[in-house]
Design a protein around this motif. Structure first.
Motif, short mmCIF file in Angstrom:
data_model
loop_
_atom_site.label_atom_id
_atom_site.label_comp_id
_atom_site.label_asym_id
_atom_site.label_seq_id
_atom_site.Cartn_x
_atom_site.Cartn_y
_atom_site.Cartn_z
N UNK A 247 -32.10 42.83 -11.42
CA UNK A 247 -33.25 41.65 -10.58
C UNK A 247 -33.09 39.87 -10.82
N UNK A 248 -33.19 39.79 -11.77
CA UNK A 248 -33.32 38.19 -11.80
C UNK A 248 -31.81 37.91 -10.38
N UNK A 249 -30.60 38.45 -10.72
CA UNK A 249 -29.61 38.20 -9.90
C UNK A 249 -29.29 38.65 -8.94
N UNK A 250 -30.75 39.29 -8.29
CA UNK A 250 -30.69 39.38 -6.76
C UNK A 250 -31.94 38.61 -6.22
N UNK B 94 -29.26 47.17 -6.75
CA UNK B 94 -29.46 46.85 -7.68
C UNK B 94 -29.62 47.41 -9.14
N UNK B 95 -28.78 46.83 -10.70
CA UNK B 95 -28.48 47.78 -11.59
C UNK B 95 -29.17 47.14 -12.36
N UNK B 96 -29.73 47.78 -13.65
CA UNK B 96 -30.11 47.43 -14.28
C UNK B 96 -29.65 48.95 -15.85
N UNK C 126 -36.49 49.76 -16.36
CA UNK C 126 -38.01 49.09 -15.93
C UNK C 126 -38.95 49.78 -15.49
N UNK C 127 -40.55 49.27 -15.85
CA UNK C 127 -41.48 48.24 -15.63
C UNK C 127 -41.90 50.33 -15.71
N UNK C 128 -43.07 50.14 -14.97
CA UNK C 128 -43.62 51.52 -15.53
C UNK C 128 -43.29 52.96 -14.74
N UNK C 129 -42.52 52.43 -14.03
CA UNK C 129 -41.67 54.18 -13.05
C UNK C 129 -40.38 54.15 -13.97
#
Length: 389
Positions: A20-23, A154-156, A160-163
């Motif tokens: 997310x940050x890189x994008x 986007x790849x983590x 990530x997050x609530x979902x």
């Protein structure tokens, strides 16, 4: 803007992959000039939002909202931090943009006559040979030339997050410095959707700004995901808006949906939600007011503009073909509140400095997304994207 750019036949696009940050950083770095100019000359941000949130109740609103979003959607905060770092614009200013109209509404600084008709018009046409979602993206005329397309993967490594998402693929039309998801969009799961803003009279804090819920829609795999994201159980939306959507590969005949979203109240932890199903042989038209939810609105030019556009649509022959949709989205009349808005900077008779900055035609049968930057009835699309990721 100090020097209006005006209508241009240009839509820059970035293809980017990463976290997310890189994008976000790639988007900010690539469109640094556009973002810096947009922020520098944004009078609403600089003259209204920043002073209102610099101290006291406004500063508390900023901090409460940031903490709320950081708790539920930390990945989108990192994405916005990436845009800020890449463009060398302060995160504070970008986050204020994403709080938007909730700032003056909650702080009781709204004047209904100042609420411009900055919203959009959306047509869903569901005929046997025509399955189209058509959308005019309308904004302050100074936004002309300050938008771009983001195609992201986007790849983590961790959910990530609530979902609990780990991967996203999407294409989105974005305003300079804004997160994807708020205008017209398409994701890897075949979800096509557009957004209409609605200004409810009463909004609440700390709740989720609509920009982040619309961003989360880019992860939706099915109808249940859309409803859960919009309800935002545990918090709820801070303001009102509307979503027009369909899934390209949904089994059976084509179905379009319109969701009206109402703000979550102080005593509730989820948004108010109403769903309209548009089946085969039906059509819908939605602007910037509630047609089904009984929620009071601020009024002013936004409501007057929506009423006018809605009346135009209801008086004209319902769309049956793609050309019909193009004709309706191009409609102009003697009234300044038209569906296609082409604001002229020297037009002293104009009631609102609003322009249609782009028009999107999602052809679900042809599997294409055509984007126009001028009246679609008289012009070819500037770009035609395949609906395939």
């Amino acid at each position: 803007m100090e020097i209006p750019v005006g209508r241009r036949n240009c839509i820059p696009i970035i293809y980017t992959k990463g976290t997310h940050y890189e994008v976000g950083f790639d988007v900010g770095r690539t469109f640094k000039g556009l973002i810096q100019d947009f922020i520098k000359n944004n009078s609403i941000l600089n003259d209204e939002y920043i002073p209102l949130c610099s101290a006291g109740e406004g500063k508390n609103l900023y901090n409460d909202t940031l903490n709320c979003v950081r708790e539920n959607f930390p990945q989108y905060i990192r994405e916005l931090e990436g845009i800020a770092d890449g463009s060398e614009v302060s995160f504070n200013k970008l986050f204020l943009l994403h709080m938007g109209q909730m700032i003056p509404t909650i702080l009781n600084k709204n004047d209904s006559n100042d609420i411009l008709g900055t919203g959009c018009s959306t047509i869903c046409c569901n005929e046997p040979n025509t399955e189209i979602l058509g959308h005019t993206e309308d904004a302050n005329a100074n936004t002309l030339g300050y938008f771009y397309l983001v195609s992201a993967h986007i790849i983590e490594n961790e959910p990530q997050g609530k979902w609990k998402t780990t991967e996203e693929r999407f294409i989105s039309l974005c305003y300079a410095g804004h997160l994807p998801g708020f205008t017209m969009n398409y994701n890897q799961h075949g979800l096509v959707y557009s957004i209409n803003v609605i200004h409810a009279r009463q909004v609440y804090q700390p709740k989720t700004p609509e920009y982040f819920l619309c961003r989360a829609l880019l992860t939706a795999k099915n109808l249940s995901d859309i409803e859960n994201i919009l309800k935002d159980k545990g918090c709820g939306s801070s303001v009102g808006f509307s979503v027009n959507a369909t899934f390209l590969d949904e089994p059976g005949e084509r179905i379009f949906y319109n969701f009206e979203v109402g703000p979550s109240s102080t005593n509730s932890d989820e948004s108010v939600l109403n769903k309209l199903v548009i089946k085969r042989g039906e059509h819908s038209f939605h602007c910037n007011k509630y047609l089904r939810l009984k929620i009071p609105e601020i009024g002013g030019l936004l409501t007057a503009s929506s009423d006018s556009r809605q009346n135009v649509f209801e008086k004209l022959t319902p769309p049956k073909t793609k050309n019909d949709v193009l004709r309706l989205l191009s409609h102009q009349s003697e009234d300044n509140f038209t569906i296609f808005r082409d604001y002229k900077y020297n037009d002293v008779k104009a009631r609102e400095p609003i322009a249609t900055i782009a028009i999107g035609i999602f052809d679900c049968k042809g599997r294409t997304w055509s984007v126009y930057t001028d009246k679609p009835e008289n012009n070819d699309p500037l770009i035609v994207l395949p609906l395939k990721l």
